[in-house]
Design an enzyme around this catalytic site. Structure first.
Site, short mmCIF file in Angstrom:
data_model
loop_
_atom_site.label_atom_id
_atom_site.label_comp_id
_atom_site.label_asym_id
_atom_site.label_seq_id
_atom_site.Cartn_x
_atom_site.Cartn_y
_atom_site.Cartn_z
CD GLU A 98 -2.80 1.25 2.38
OE1 GLU A 98 -2.82 0.33 3.26
OE2 GLU A 98 -3.47 2.27 2.62
NE ARG A 129 3.52 -8.29 10.19
CZ ARG A 129 3.42 -7.20 9.69
NH1 ARG A 129 4.26 -6.17 9.83
NH2 ARG A 129 2.36 -6.85 8.81
CE LYS A 189 3.06 0.29 5.04
NZ LYS A 189 2.54 -0.17 3.62
P1 ATP Z 1 1.29 -1.63 8.15
O1 ATP Z 1 2.63 -1.64 8.55
O2 ATP Z 1 0.45 -0.29 8.02
O3 ATP Z 1 0.34 -2.61 8.74
P2 ATP Z 1 2.09 -3.57 5.85
O4 ATP Z 1 3.42 -3.31 6.48
O5 ATP Z 1 1.31 -4.69 6.04
O6 ATP Z 1 1.30 -2.38 6.64
P3 ATP Z 1 1.64 -3.31 3.07
O7 ATP Z 1 2.03 -2.13 2.21
O8 ATP Z 1 0.34 -3.72 3.21
O9 ATP Z 1 2.21 -2.82 4.57
O10 ATP Z 1 2.70 -4.73 2.80
C1 ATP Z 1 3.04 -5.08 1.55
C2 ATP Z 1 3.32 -6.50 1.79
O11 ATP Z 1 4.56 -6.67 2.60
C3 ATP Z 1 2.18 -7.42 2.31
O12 ATP Z 1 2.00 -8.50 1.73
C4 ATP Z 1 2.81 -7.69 3.76
O13 ATP Z 1 2.19 -8.90 4.27
C5 ATP Z 1 4.14 -7.52 3.45
N1 ATP Z 1 5.11 -7.29 4.95
C6 ATP Z 1 4.80 -6.27 5.67
N2 ATP Z 1 5.46 -6.21 6.95
C7 ATP Z 1 6.05 -7.38 6.62
C8 ATP Z 1 7.22 -7.77 7.65
N3 ATP Z 1 7.52 -7.16 8.61
N4 ATP Z 1 7.72 -9.25 7.37
C9 ATP Z 1 7.23 -9.66 6.31
N5 ATP Z 1 6.23 -9.24 5.32
C10 ATP Z 1 6.01 -8.13 5.37
#
Ligand code: ATP
Ligand code: MG
Length: 559
Positions: A37, A262, A272
């Site tokens: 996003e 994650r 974020k």
């Molecule tokens: P927020 O921090 O707002 O919850 P997000 O980090 O999930 O959002 P996205 O832009 O939706 O942000 O993430 C894009 C992709 O990265 C998604 O498929 C998410 O699952 C993956 N992702 C995000 N954070 C992690 C993490 N710490 N480890 C592994 N994958 C991640």
């Protein structure tokens, strides 16, 4: 199975894909996507997801899409879109022609919403957000149905169309899926599909004032793109039944969602929302502050894409949540730069050293090896003269026990140059050491001790040939390993996360170093030319990591 797939360490996602390929579930196709996003910069957690999404596609000869899940115009921007594309490319991945946006599908999603209403599977609701929360129930208690749930489809169709035309205020109406208000899974209790947001979108402009919820857009976007393996993090496991429900109701292509744990990294935060708060509150200098866990920050700090990919490989892919020590990330960088970074001498806290028996005005150009790990890196010449700088730490009077550096009467080797013996010091009025004096042994050129024991080797620069520079030394942004678990996460910010040294002296070979060039400063660590603030004549170096490998110790200690 490709050769490559056979050699790599096993991970459960690979096993699932192998099984699908064996049974022919997707006809052997592997299509993945990375779906950020655009509401912030990518961080090291995203790097893990990127390496899995693009990595699996590469390994199986498939393709990986970059899709922006841009369904929330109030939090998203073109700046983030651009930064995300830059960072994915920098990490070493390429989506080719497969750049997509959820907003490309707004019209199709709307048509599908109409289809669900007609099938009695969705309705326009008028509960406020507050009322909706009250109706929703809890984990142990079923929810209550909205009074609008049973309104005729024609009425919902008319209202949705008027929502789209902008006839209602934000929050006045929503479109909800009609699923089950008593479901044990809260995500299935008539989730909202559309909300009214009178905000322009960075791509669709004013075309829409209703926007799809992430959950309504996400699975259908995957389906439209023909994604086979929709890989995501564990928090979406509870959403999978909802994605499945939407796809089944619509009767469209159905990707397999696979969830993994994650990445959690010690001594930082990764949400974020929190990173944005640090930026907005001026607690860091921006998304690319070298202390940030963002890819932009890590790049500026001196991290290489190779080190980050190696890190992602080593942490592996699992279903269980855990905390990865930042020392492992640093270890990966050290290993990479040890192989590749050229060595230079830089004195961070200079102290004058006068070689009393060396003629004034004489200069020698002494050969120095660029990288002992890489003979092809060759050598350079370092100027030596009567007045040098050494590190303040490298002189002590009186010397503490086991001090092998310089002190009155002691001998040390000056790297690539000569052995010197300290003959005395000149002190300033306040008693501090203003200058150290020594004599050199002309027979020791190149560091030859002639058989006597000289334990210490110091780095140095020639005072008149060296150039001034600034060095920024970093520590972790937080003092606590798990800042998210502190009562107030910002209270465990590390007040000493940045130390700026403005009167460093570096060897002249560094004069033309371009932005992002990386070096090992002997005995000081790996440094990178700051891409934002460094100028020719006013060099700024970021210390990426020190030389001491704390990871090896952690690994040995089992903790
Ligand atoms: P927020 O921090 O707002 O919850 P997000 O980090 O999930 O959002 P996205 O832009 O939706 O942000 O993430 C894009 C992709 O990265 C998604 O498929 C998410 O699952 C993956 N992702 C995000 N954070 C992690 C993490 N710490 N480890 C592994 N994958 C991640
Ligand atoms: Mg997310």
């Amino acid at each position: 199975m490709s050769e490559e797939a056979r050699e790599k360490p096993s991970n459960f996602i690979r096993d699932i894909i192998l099984e699908h390929n064996r049974t022919g579930r997707f006809g052997g196709r592997v299509v993945t996507r990375f779906p950020p996003e655009p509401n912030g910069y990518l961080h090291i957690g995203h790097a893990k997801a990127i390496c899995i999404d693009f990595g699996m596609a590469q390994e199986f000869g498939g393709r990986c899409h970059l899709r922006f899940d841009d369904t929330n115009p109030t939090k998203e921007s073109q700046e983030y879109v651009d930064a995300i594309m830059r960072d994915v490319r920098w990490l070493g991945f390429d989506w080719g022609p497969h750049l997509y946006h959820a907003s490309d599908y707004f019209e199709q999603l709307y048509a599908w919403a109409v289809q669900l209403i007609k099938a009695g599977k969705a309705y326009v609701d008028e509960l406020t957000a507050e009322e909706m929360r009250e109706h929703r129930g809890t984990l142990t208690e079923g929810g209550r149905e909205s009074p609008h749930r049973s309104r005729p489809a024609e009425e919902s169709l008319d209202l949705l169309e008027r929502m789209r035309r902008g006839e209602f205020e934000e929050g006045a109406k929503t479109l909800r899926a009609r699923i089950d208000m008593t479901s044990g899974n809260l995500n299935l209790r008539d989730p909202v599909m559309y909300r009214i947001r009178k905000a322009p979108h960075q791509r669709t402009g004013d075309a829409w004032c209703i926007y799809p919820m992430y959950d309504w857009a996400h699975g259908q976007s995957d389906s439209i793109e023909g994604v086979t393996h929709s890989i995501c993090t564990l928090e979406y496991e509870d959403h999978r039944p909802l994605y499945d429900w939407y796809l089944d109701q619509l009767g469209v292509h159905h990707p397999q969602q696979i969830e993994f744990a994650r990445l959690n990294l010690s001594h930082t935060v990764m949400s974020k929302r929190k990173l944005l708060e640090l930026v907005n509150a001026g607690l860091v200098t921006g998304w690319d502050d070298p202390r940030m866990p963002t890819l932009a920050g890590l790049r500026r700090r001196g991290y290489t894409p190779e080190a980050i990919r190696d890190f992602c490989e080593r942490i592996g892919v699992a279903k269980a949540d855990n905390l990865v020590q930042v020392a492992l990330l640093e270890h990966c960088l050290r290993e990479d730069l040890n192989r590749r970074a050229e060595r230079r001498m830089a004195v961070l806290r200079p102290l004058r050293l006068v070689v009393e028996n060396y003629p004034e005005g004489k200069v020698e150009e002494l050969p120095a090896i660029n990288n002992p790990e890489d003979p092809s890196a060759g050598s350079r010449r370092v100027p030596w003269s009567r007045v040098l700088y050494i590190e303040q730490d490298d002189f002590r009077d009186p010397p503490p026990p086991k001090y092998f550096r310089l002190s009155p009467g002691a001998e040390v080797r000056l790297r690539y140059a000569y052995i010197v013996r300290c003959t005395g010091v000149t002190r300033a009025a306040d008693g501090t050491v203003a200058e150290v004096r020594c004599e050199y042994d002309p027979a020791s050129r190149g560091g030859d001790s002639g058989g006597r024991r000289v334990k210490g080797t110091l780095h140095w620069v020639s005072a008149s040939h060296s150039i001034g520079a600034e060095a920024r030394l970093y520590d972790t942004l937080f003092t606590a390993p798990r800042p998210d678990e502190a009562e107030e996460w910002k209270s465990v910010l590390n007040p000493k996360s940045l130390e700026v040294l403005r009167s460093c002296r570096v060897e002249p070979a560094l004069a033309g170093a371009p932005a992002e060039a990386r070096f090992q400063f002997e005995r000081q660590g790996y440094f990178c030319v700051d891409a934002r603030d460094s100028r020719p004549g006013a060099l700024v170096f970021n210390r990426a990591v020190g030389l001491r490998d704390t990871w090896a110790k952690i690994e040995k200690g089992g903790g």
